[in-house]
Design a protein around this motif. Sequence first.
Motif, mmCIF file in Angstrom:
data_model
loop_
_atom_site.group_PDB
_atom_site.id
_atom_site.type_symbol
_atom_site.label_atom_id
_atom_site.label_comp_id
_atom_site.label_asym_id
_atom_site.label_seq_id
_atom_site.Cartn_x
_atom_site.Cartn_y
_atom_site.Cartn_z
ATOM 1 N N LEU A 1 0.861 -1.180 0.000
ATOM 2 C CA LEU A 1 0.000 0.000 0.000
ATOM 3 C C LEU A 1 0.897 1.230 0.000
ATOM 4 O O LEU A 1 2.065 1.157 0.406
ATOM 5 N N GLY A 2 0.361 2.343 -0.476
ATOM 6 C CA GLY A 2 1.117 3.595 -0.433
ATOM 7 C C GLY A 2 0.773 4.361 0.828
ATOM 8 O O GLY A 2 -0.189 4.021 1.532
ATOM 9 N N ASP A 3 1.557 5.408 1.103
ATOM 10 C CA ASP A 3 1.226 6.267 2.250
ATOM 11 C C ASP A 3 -0.181 6.843 2.083
ATOM 12 O O ASP A 3 -0.915 7.026 3.057
ATOM 13 N N GLY A 4 -0.573 7.078 0.819
ATOM 14 C CA GLY A 4 -1.894 7.664 0.555
ATOM 15 C C GLY A 4 -3.037 6.792 1.040
ATOM 16 O O GLY A 4 -4.133 7.291 1.324
ATOM 17 N N ALA A 5 -2.786 5.482 1.132
ATOM 18 C CA ALA A 5 -3.859 4.570 1.542
ATOM 19 C C ALA A 5 -4.153 4.648 3.036
ATOM 20 O O ALA A 5 -5.216 4.217 3.495
ATOM 21 N N THR A 6 -3.215 5.215 3.801
ATOM 22 C CA THR A 6 -3.352 5.116 5.258
ATOM 23 C C THR A 6 -4.461 6.016 5.822
ATOM 24 O O THR A 6 -4.778 5.925 7.001
ATOM 25 N N ASN A 7 -5.024 6.888 5.000
ATOM 26 C CA ASN A 7 -6.165 7.681 5.465
ATOM 27 C C ASN A 7 -7.485 7.219 4.837
ATOM 28 O O ASN A 7 -8.484 7.929 4.926
ATOM 29 N N LYS B 1 4.478 11.686 11.995
ATOM 30 C CA LYS B 1 5.620 11.559 11.088
ATOM 31 C C LYS B 1 5.795 10.108 10.621
ATOM 32 O O LYS B 1 6.074 9.858 9.458
ATOM 33 N N ASP B 2 5.629 9.187 11.560
ATOM 34 C CA ASP B 2 5.799 7.770 11.225
ATOM 35 C C ASP B 2 4.435 7.089 11.151
ATOM 36 O O ASP B 2 3.726 6.997 12.159
ATOM 37 N N LEU B 3 4.104 6.594 9.975
ATOM 38 C CA LEU B 3 2.783 5.981 9.775
ATOM 39 C C LEU B 3 2.670 4.656 10.523
ATOM 40 O O LEU B 3 1.579 4.238 10.901
ATOM 41 N N ALA B 4 3.811 4.003 10.740
ATOM 42 C CA ALA B 4 3.799 2.672 11.348
ATOM 43 C C ALA B 4 3.135 2.655 12.718
ATOM 44 O O ALA B 4 2.523 1.653 13.099
ATOM 45 N N VAL B 5 3.228 3.769 13.444
ATOM 46 C CA VAL B 5 2.699 3.755 14.815
ATOM 47 C C VAL B 5 1.181 3.544 14.830
ATOM 48 O O VAL B 5 0.612 3.166 15.845
ATOM 49 N N ARG B 6 0.537 3.771 13.702
ATOM 50 C CA ARG B 6 -0.909 3.509 13.647
ATOM 51 C C ARG B 6 -1.230 2.036 13.947
ATOM 52 O O ARG B 6 -2.314 1.722 14.409
ATOM 53 N N ALA B 7 -0.275 1.149 13.645
ATOM 54 C CA ALA B 7 -0.512 -0.275 13.886
ATOM 55 C C ALA B 7 -0.744 -0.549 15.370
ATOM 56 O O ALA B 7 -1.454 -1.502 15.733
ATOM 57 N N ASP B 8 -0.159 0.290 16.233
ATOM 58 C CA ASP B 8 -0.368 0.136 17.679
ATOM 59 C C ASP B 8 -1.852 0.147 18.037
ATOM 60 O O ASP B 8 -2.292 -0.541 18.950
ATOM 61 N N TYR C 1 4.630 11.119 -0.886
ATOM 62 C CA TYR C 1 3.598 11.803 -1.671
ATOM 63 C C TYR C 1 2.457 10.872 -2.060
ATOM 64 O O TYR C 1 2.674 9.710 -2.387
ATOM 65 N N GLY C 2 1.252 11.417 -2.033
ATOM 66 C CA GLY C 2 0.098 10.789 -2.659
ATOM 67 C C GLY C 2 -0.207 11.681 -3.856
ATOM 68 O O GLY C 2 -0.665 12.810 -3.680
ATOM 69 N N ALA C 3 0.120 11.235 -5.052
ATOM 70 C CA ALA C 3 0.108 12.073 -6.258
ATOM 71 C C ALA C 3 0.960 13.315 -5.985
ATOM 72 O O ALA C 3 2.152 13.177 -5.676
ATOM 73 N N SER C 4 0.389 14.526 -5.987
ATOM 74 C CA SER C 4 1.215 15.727 -5.772
ATOM 75 C C SER C 4 1.146 16.243 -4.337
ATOM 76 O O SER C 4 1.713 17.285 -4.016
ATOM 77 N N THR C 5 0.469 15.500 -3.458
ATOM 78 C CA THR C 5 0.270 15.986 -2.084
ATOM 79 C C THR C 5 1.297 15.403 -1.123
ATOM 80 O O THR C 5 1.399 14.174 -0.983
ATOM 81 N N HIS C 6 2.044 16.295 -0.459
ATOM 82 C CA HIS C 6 3.033 15.817 0.514
ATOM 83 C C HIS C 6 2.297 15.240 1.721
ATOM 84 O O HIS C 6 1.274 15.775 2.153
ATOM 85 N N ILE C 7 2.855 14.181 2.262
ATOM 86 C CA ILE C 7 2.232 13.469 3.383
ATOM 87 C C ILE C 7 1.915 14.413 4.560
ATOM 88 O O ILE C 7 0.888 14.274 5.227
ATOM 89 N N SER C 8 2.781 15.425 4.769
ATOM 90 C CA SER C 8 2.586 16.315 5.929
ATOM 91 C C SER C 8 1.321 17.169 5.801
ATOM 92 O O SER C 8 0.827 17.692 6.787
ATOM 93 N N LYS C 9 0.798 17.286 4.583
ATOM 94 C CA LYS C 9 -0.422 18.080 4.393
ATOM 95 C C LYS C 9 -1.676 17.305 4.776
ATOM 96 O O LYS C 9 -2.738 17.886 4.957
ATOM 97 N N VAL C 10 -1.561 15.992 4.840
ATOM 98 C CA VAL C 10 -2.757 15.182 5.096
ATOM 99 C C VAL C 10 -2.639 14.304 6.341
ATOM 100 O O VAL C 10 -3.610 13.650 6.731
ATOM 101 N N THR C 11 -1.467 14.264 6.954
ATOM 102 C CA THR C 11 -1.260 13.382 8.102
ATOM 103 C C THR C 11 -0.375 14.087 9.126
ATOM 104 O O THR C 11 0.702 14.574 8.790
ATOM 105 N N LYS C 12 -0.849 14.134 10.363
ATOM 106 C CA LYS C 12 -0.145 14.885 11.402
ATOM 107 C C LYS C 12 1.089 14.142 11.929
ATOM 108 O O LYS C 12 2.086 14.755 12.283
#
Length: 325
Positions: free
Chosen positions: A145-151, A191-198, A178-189
Motif C-alpha cells: 500500500l502507499g502512504d496515501g492509503a493510510t487515510n 511523522k511515522d505511519l507505522a505507529v498507527r498499527a499500535d 507523496y500521494g500524487a502531488s500531495t506531501h504526506i505532511s499536508k494530510v497526516t499529522k
Amino acid sequence: MLDKTESKKILGLYEKMFLIRKYEEKIYFLFLEGIMPGTIHQAQGQEATAVGMLFDLRKEDYMTSTHRPAGHCLAKGVSVNSMMAEMFAKRDGCCRGKGGAMHTGDISVGAIPAIAIVGGGMPVAVGIGLSCKMRKTDNVVVCFLGDGATNEGAFHESMNAAAIWNLPVIFACENNLYGASTHISKVTKIKDLAVRADAYGMPWEIVDGNDVIKVNEAASRAVGRARTGAGPTFLELKTYRRSGHSRNDACGYRDKQEEKEWFEKDPLTICRKYILDLEAGSIEDLELIEKKVLEQIENAVEFAKSSPSPQPADALTNVYFEGGI
Ligand SMILES: Cc1ncc(C[n+]2csc(CCOP(=O)(O)OP(=O)(O)O)c2C)c(N)n1
Ligand SMILES: [Mg+2]
C-alpha cells in the motif's frame, strides 16, 4: 566476506532490482513514442521495497499490489514477456491484454492482479489471509500500500480485521512521501505511519525502504511470524519515487533539495556497494547480469509487438477466476 549462498542471493536481489529499473525505463520510452495505449504509474526508485519483500516468498504465497504494480509483479515472478505484452494490450499479456498497466498480475505465481483503487488491495489481502488460515495452509500474503492509503477507511477496517483474526498478512507500506502531488505532511499529522498499527495491537517496524538488505531482513521477520500463526505485521518502508506520479508529471511540487538527497540514496547504488564491499561479486559479474537483463527486456518488446490483439469474443473469457484461493 559472504559465503557462496549469501553472495548468490545478493546478486539475485540486484538482478531483480535492475530488471525492474530497466523494464520501467523501457516502458517510459515506449510510452513517449506513442505506441503504447493507456497510462503509466512507474516505480523507479522503489525497487528495493518490491524485491526485498518478495524475494524469499514461495510461489504459493500471495501478493496484492497498487496502481504502481510493475515492480511488485516482476518481483513476485510474473514473466517479463507477459508484463510487456499486457502493456501493449496484446493477447499474450498477463491479463490477456484486457487489464493494462494498472491491473497486471498472474494468479499462477501468487500475484493478484493489481487493484488501482487506493487502499483497495487491503481488504482483498485480508480475505486471502483468512482463506489461507481457514484452509490451514502456512501461506502468507504481502499487501503493498502507499502512504496515501493510510487515510482510507479500508485501511482501518483491514488492519483491525487482520489483527483480531490473527491473519498471515504482512502490510508493506511504501511511504514515498507523496500521494500524487500531495506531501504526506499536508494530510497526516504524525511523522511515522507505522505507529498507527499500535491502535490495532499489531507489531510494526520502520525500515529504510531503499536498502534491499534491510527490507529483506524485516520481511523475513514478518513472514516468519505470519507463517507460524503469530499474525500480521505492519512494515513502513521509507522510500521515494524517481519517476513522476504518472505520465507527464514533471514533479514541480517537490522540493529540489529533497529530490537531490533521495536520489543520492538510490537502491541500485546501495546494493552495488554491498556487493563490491562484501566481495559478493565483481564489476564483471554485475556487467554480465546487466547484459542478460537488457537482452531479456529487448526480447520481451519483440514478443509483445508480435503477439496478436484480443478479439471481441475474448471479452467474455477470463472474467472470473475459477480456481478459488
Ligand atoms: C480511492 C481512490 N482515490 C483516489 C484515487 C486517485 N489516485 C490514484 S493514485 C493516487 C495517489 C496514491 O498515493 P499513494 O497511496 O501514496 O501511492 P503512490 O502513488 O505514492 O505510490 C490517487 C489519489 C484512486 N485511485 N483511488
Ligand atoms: Mg505515496
